[in-house]
Structure formats: structure tokens, C-alpha cells
Enzyme design. Structure first.
Site, PDB file in Angstrom:
ATOM      1  N   CYS A 167      -3.846  -5.599   2.903  1.00  0.00           N
ATOM      2  CA  CYS A 167      -4.116  -5.497   4.344  1.00  0.00           C
ATOM      3  C   CYS A 167      -5.619  -5.538   4.629  1.00  0.00           C
ATOM      4  CB  CYS A 167      -3.488  -4.211   4.875  1.00  0.00           C
ATOM      5  SG  CYS A 167      -4.005  -3.755   6.541  1.00  0.00           S
ATOM      6  N   CYS A 170      -7.082  -2.575   6.579  1.00  0.00           N
ATOM      7  CA  CYS A 170      -7.012  -1.386   5.713  1.00  0.00           C
ATOM      8  C   CYS A 170      -8.209  -1.365   4.754  1.00  0.00           C
ATOM      9  CB  CYS A 170      -5.714  -1.390   4.910  1.00  0.00           C
ATOM     10  SG  CYS A 170      -4.205  -1.396   5.897  1.00  0.00           S
TER      11      CYS A 170
END
Length: 238
Positions: A167, A170
Site C-alpha cells: 500500500c 501506508c
């Protein structure tokens, strides 16, 4: 008089013929290009004849778990448009990703390429798994809800960060989360949970987007955010 009647009949026949032709043309030109919820996606997929199923996530995500008969065309791959263009635009096509964002972009590209019937799954695999649809039910591996509840047994605030290794947002948040973990350790407990290793827990807590951040105080959620959150904003929430 007879010639007028014949002319009228001929005009009537021509008008009816043109209407029928226009109706057929309209039917042939109908294009379906829409985002639908996971349940509808599953139902349409089941009833479709010779569907094309496209997973636009990364190869790592795809190899972790994917829908049966899906092919992987990573939307972040420079050759994405070229690979999509190789598909049959006349077949019903179903596209998905983790939460629906990347597949929505793919759907727009398919529309440009002239796909006649294409569907994007709203909520993506996270919603699919949460509903227990098809052949991709989450495995029971990982942290249990009871384990999670124990993490909340503290007088301090608890920040839970649901993330994944692949991600982008993230990864962008990881450095300052690590810094905050040390700087705020006397007031806040920061815990990062990998959804790929804890699917059951993520589904129980209805985590459908990444990253998902939850602030708990006295075991109750006081704030929840989805997507990238800056360090400054996150500090304010704490």
C-alpha cells in the site's frame, strides 16, 4: 385516388421500417459501464457468459488471493493500457482491486477503449471478503478479535493502523508513525496490523480501505480515518 393510397401505404411502411431500424441500432450501441456493489458484482459474474475477470492489483496481492479465473493486469504497470487493449471488448468484463479505487480508474480506461459491458466492484476484495462471497473467503489465520481486545486494555490512548506492505499511502505514513511510536509512548500505544496477515480481524472490524486508522480510548473508538493522513493531522487526533 389509387396512387395516393399506394403512396400512403408506402410511406407508412417506410416509417415503420425506419423505427424498427433505429431501435435495433440503439440496442446495438448500448454500453454498460458502471460501478456496482460486491453482491451485485458476484450475481452478475455468476450469470454472465464467458466473462473476463480482471484483477488490477499488484502481482503480490494477486498471488496472495484472487477471484477464480481472474487474470492479473497491474494498473500501475506501464503496459497496462496495452494489455487491456488485447482483451475482447464485446465480452462482459469484471474488474476489481482491493477497495475499488484502482479498478474505477481501470473502468474509465475500458470505457475509452470501447468495452460494451464492464463492471467495477465497489469496495473491492475487502468488501468481497467481508461478505464471504464466492470462493475467496478469508482464512482464519492471524490475530483473533479476543487478541485485539486485549491490546485495548490500557489507560493510554491506542492508535491502530491497518496497513499492507504493498500500500503506497501506508508506506508514506510508516516513517512518521514509527517516530510517533517512540515520542508518544507514555501517552499513546501505536499498533500496526497487516491486513494480509489478519484478514479475519480486518473483516470483523469492517476495514474496507487502506490505510484505516482507529483511535481508541477506554476501549471505544473516538476517531476513525481512511486513506493517507498527514503527521500534523494525526497528532491533532491524538
Amino acid at each position: 385516388m389509387k396512387s395516393k393510397i399506394l403512396t400512403l401505404v408506402a410511406l407508412t411502411f417506410l416509417l415503420i421500417s425506419c423505427k424498427g431500424q433505429n431501435k435495433e441500432t440503439a440496442s446495438e450501441s448500448t454500453v454498460i459501464n458502471e460501478t456496482i456493489d460486491a453482491k451485485s458484482f458476484a450475481e452478475k459474474l455468476q450469470s454472465a457468459q464467458n466473462p473476463q475477470i480482471i484483477d488490477v492489483r499488484t502481482p503480490e496481492e494477486f498471488n496472495s488471493k484472487h477471484l477464480e479465473n481472474a487474470i492479473n493486469i497491474d494498473i500501475n504497470n506501464p503496459n497496462f493500457a496495452t494489455e487491456i487493449a488485447k482483451l475482447d471488448t464485446s465480452k462482459p468484463t469484471f474488474v476489481y482491486c482491493l477497495s475499488g479505487g484502482r479498478s474505477a480508474t481501470a473502468l474509465a480506461k475500458m470505457k475509452e477503449l470501447g468495452f460494451k459491458e464492464a463492471y467495477n466492484m465497489k469496495g473491492g476484495m475487502m468488501k468481497w471478503n467481508a461478505l464471504g462471497l464466492g470462493n475467496s473467503k478469508p482464512s482464519p489465520a492471524g490475530m483473533t478479535k479476543a487478541d485485539f481486545d486485549k491490546l485495548l486494555e490500557t489507560d493510554k490512548k491506542v492508535l491502530i493502523d491497518f496497513y499492507a506492505e504493498w500500500c503506497g499511502p501506508c508506506k508514506k505514513m510508516e516513517p512518521f508513525l514509527n517516530k510517533m511510536t517512540e515520542e508518544l509512548k507514555d501517552k499513546v500505544t501505536i499498533i500496526r496490523i497487516d491486513v494480509d496477515k489478519n484478514e479475519t480481524l480486518a473483516n470483523e472490524l469492517k476495514v474496507e480501505f487502506l490505510p484505516t486508522l482507529m483511535v481508541y480510548e477506554n476501549k471505544k473508538v473516538t476517531w476513525q480515518g481512511e486513506g493517507y493522513v498527514s503527521e500534523e493531522e494525526l497528532r491533532k487526533k491524538l
